[in-house]
Design an enzyme around this catalytic site. Sequence first.
Site, PDB file in Angstrom:
ATOM      1  N   TYR A 250       0.858  -1.189   0.000  1.00  0.00           N
ATOM      2  CA  TYR A 250       0.000   0.000   0.000  1.00  0.00           C
ATOM      3  C   TYR A 250       0.893   1.237   0.000  1.00  0.00           C
ATOM      4  CZ  TYR A 250      -4.014   2.930   1.495  1.00  0.00           C
ATOM      5  OH  TYR A 250      -5.005   3.879   1.585  1.00  0.00           O
TER       6      TYR A 250
ATOM      7  N   LYS B 284      -1.486  -1.036  -4.259  1.00  0.00           N
ATOM      8  CA  LYS B 284      -2.396   0.101  -4.376  1.00  0.00           C
ATOM      9  C   LYS B 284      -1.527   1.348  -4.409  1.00  0.00           C
ATOM     10  CE  LYS B 284      -6.462   2.228  -2.142  1.00  0.00           C
ATOM     11  NZ  LYS B 284      -6.019   3.597  -1.841  1.00  0.00           N
TER      12      LYS B 284
END
Length: 321
Positions: free
Chosen positions: A157, A187
Amino acid sequence: MLRSCRLAVKKASQIRVYSKMNFQLGLAAAPVTPLDKNGELNLSLIGRYVDFLLEQGVPSVYVNGCTGEGPSFNVQERKLIAEKWVEEGRNKLDKIIIQVGGTNMKDSQELARHASSIGASAIASLPHLFFKSDMASLVDYCAELTSVVPDMPFMYYHIPGYTGVNINIEKFLEAAQHRLPSLIGLKYSHNDLFDATRSTLVAGGKYLVSLGADDLFLSGLVLGINSATGSTYNYCGKLNVAIMEAYKNQDMAEAMKLQHKALEYLWIFNKHGGNIAVTRAFLILLGLDVGPPRLPNKPLSDTDLQSLKNDLQNAGFFDSK
């Protein structure tokens, strides 16, 4: 001793190496965590939340991330949240990704094991939220975290605006590919489209890059970034699905018109604070009472909520809902 070594080698050889080829992710919402007026979990709303997202054409979720205020909940609460999303989303949602990162490796590993045990699609993790990582220590951190669930797909992330860890992701993927067999991608919640695009090319395009900069959705599609995960897909799902369809149909004029409309709503979002409280307010105005955020985040006042509603009405936000 020899037998133990052989078993270890056999087990290691059975660990599946994942890639975006066997983990497809299109549009995913980063849902808020429903709370009651006292700031306690309101898990009974999640079943309705699942249907709310599906009605907008959003098939996947990224649970306990920054929009979901994951780090504001203790381990037991985060388990309950994950369990409810998996329970309600089973046979409905395409992917249910559970973010397990925080400030404690042991807690993150416990959450990773739990996500695997309940049947989540994948885990994701922020870097350590207090001590800042460099490239080498971040790879080590992710390797240790994922070692307890070697068969679970893993996404890093990348959100430097929150974490302060602003590394070159292309180089991270190159460094991680031989250390993290369960790594499927990340992400990418940053506006560096050069790095994001270069990251899609690492190891022959092995890694999924899911863009988390919602304002750059169409730009990402043009550059070959075919996945997006973000907060605005909670309430602008239909609009962004339409952008994707227009782009696939090579109707760039329509795609640009729709992206400009999405940017208008994002401008209103930023005008009113551009934070988790405003995301919650959008959902509340659409009839999904997700409650207030947890401190240090604070809800909009009644006056500010009405002002947001007026701006959205003037922009035609509710016309097609």
